[in-house]
Scaffold this active site. Structure first.
Site, PDB file in Angstrom:
ATOM      1  N   SER A 199    -111.179 -28.103 -11.108  1.00 40.69           N
ATOM      2  CA  SER A 199    -111.333 -29.354 -10.371  1.00 40.69           C
ATOM      3  C   SER A 199    -110.151 -30.290 -10.647  1.00 40.69           C
ATOM      4  O   SER A 199    -109.002 -29.833 -10.647  1.00 40.69           O
ATOM      5  CB  SER A 199    -112.690 -29.961 -10.755  1.00 40.69           C
TER       6      SER A 199
ATOM      7  N   ASP B  47    -118.689 -25.545  -1.670  1.00 42.70           N
ATOM      8  CA  ASP B  47    -118.323 -26.332  -2.848  1.00 42.70           C
ATOM      9  C   ASP B  47    -119.030 -27.693  -2.892  1.00 42.70           C
ATOM     10  O   ASP B  47    -119.557 -28.104  -3.919  1.00 42.70           O
ATOM     11  CB  ASP B  47    -116.799 -26.526  -2.875  1.00 42.70           C
TER      12      ASP B  47
ATOM     13  N   HIS C 265    -119.885 -26.883  -6.364  1.00 41.33           N
ATOM     14  CA  HIS C 265    -118.751 -27.336  -7.181  1.00 41.33           C
ATOM     15  C   HIS C 265    -118.972 -27.243  -8.692  1.00 41.33           C
ATOM     16  O   HIS C 265    -118.102 -26.794  -9.425  1.00 41.33           O
ATOM     17  CB  HIS C 265    -118.368 -28.771  -6.815  1.00 41.33           C
TER      18      HIS C 265
END
Ligand SMILES: *[C@@H]1O[C@H](CO)[C@@H](O)[C@H](O)[C@H]1NC(C)=O
Ligand SMILES: *[C@@H]1O[C@H](CO)[C@@H](O)[C@H](O)[C@H]1NC(C)=O
Ligand SMILES: *[C@@H]1O[C@H](CO)[C@@H](O)[C@H](O)[C@H]1NC(C)=O
Length: 294
Positions: A104, A220, A275
């Site tokens: 990320s 995601d 995610h």
């Protein structure tokens, strides 16, 4: 059943055993660094690094425990500077080269390090990273800029104050590209979207990489557009422009096209992963990460 173990069978067995032992112990895996995401910490990498050590015994690992939790909102250049020092110290102990897995926002910190420093990173695994920026009303953006809706975030993100916040540093508003190029102290610089006196150096450092593996997918839910995890992004009409049609790719402004032509770019589109699960999903580790960690 009568199993006879003649001396010659025993001898053959022990020879096979010592040979396979020698083969196994002659395999050495490169050390691995994990860099965490926004609002998270070094501990968040332990599960993944544990699986890696199980599959690749003897792997040395380091999970970066800096800029954790609310500190992860600090200016990206500051993060790159400090995390870069820790990464370089680890690399100096491992002159044979290392691999890094960055998740990320942490993946943008890592790209900053890869462009700014003379690193010895062999493989960079970019795990759901907004490589081309972020433009979406996800929960974490709402937390950082609570009173703003997506189309208004630029009003704060592209100010001096907004650039003190990590998300502001990679906020990429397709309707305000001039402001972005002028204000973004981080993403626009590492993508060479704006003037950077060190752009040649950044490109040369980036090209020290042997392999870039980009993993992301349509479910995601945070990286917006999700194609940003593969260097795709919105145009003015919010249509997706894939990496190969982006100006900085076509003009090879920071080395991405050169990497690609070397066959060093790997893209993996993986559906059905939210995610916050990328680094804690064993299937992702087994199928998409381990094969690249040699
Ligand atoms: C560009 O940014 C500077 C401050 O960083 C500001 O003073 C200037 O007005 C901006 N220019 C435009 C066209 O936005
Ligand atoms: C970065 O962009 C500038 C023009 O904006 C260009 O002159 C320079 O060559 C670029 N750097 C690289 C490494 O391509
Ligand atoms: C784990 O990853 C696989 C893809 O490899 C995906 O199908 C599955 O839904 C994921 N599970 C979770 C809990 O994220």
């Amino acid at each position: 059943m009568n199993v006879s173990t003649s001396p010659s069978t025993m001898w053959a067995l022990s020879l096979t055993f010592s040979l396979s032992f020698m083969l196994a112990s002659s395999v050495t895996y490169k050390p691995v660094i994990f860099m965490h995401g926004i609002f998270s910490d070094g501990k968040s990498g332990e599960k993944l690094l544990g699986w890696i050590k199980e599959a690749h015994p003897g792997t040395e690992t380091l999970s970066i425990a800096m800029y954790e939790h609310l500190d992860s909102l600090k200016n990206m250049n500051e993060q790159v500077h400090d995390v870069g020092i820790q990464m370089m110290n680890f690399m100096k102990k491992h002159p044979e080269g290392i691999n890094i897995i960055c998740y990320s926002q942490g993946g943008l910190v890592c790209r900053g390090v890869l462009e700014q420093l003379e690193h010895n990173v062999h493989t960079f695994i970019s795990l759901s990273v907004p490589q081309a920026g972020q433009f979406g009303d996800t929960d974490f953006v709402k937390y950082v800029f609570p009173q703003f809706l997506r189309d208004n975030v630029y009003r704060i993100a592209y100010t001096k104050e907004g650039q003190e916040i990590s998300v502001g540093n990679y906020w990429n508003d397709p309707h305000h590209q001039d402001l972005y190029r002028n204000a973004s102290q981080f993403l626009a610089v590492i993508n060479n979207d704006t003037y950077n006196a060190r752009s040649e150096e950044y490109r040369n450092n980036f090209l020290r990489l042997k392999q870039l593996v980009m993993i992301g997918g349509p479910n995601d839910g945070v990286i917006t557009p999700w194609q940003s995890s593969h260097f795709g992004f919105y145009d003015k009409k919010l249509n997706i422009v894939e990496m190969k049609d982006q100006a900085w790719y076509k003009e090879d402004r920071f080395g991405l096209q050169t990497l690609d032509k070397r066959g060093a770019l790997v893209t993996r589109v993986v559906p059905h992963v939210f995610h916050f699960d990328w680094h804690s999903n064993k299937t992702i580790c087994d199928i998409y990460i381990l094969p690249f960690l040699t």
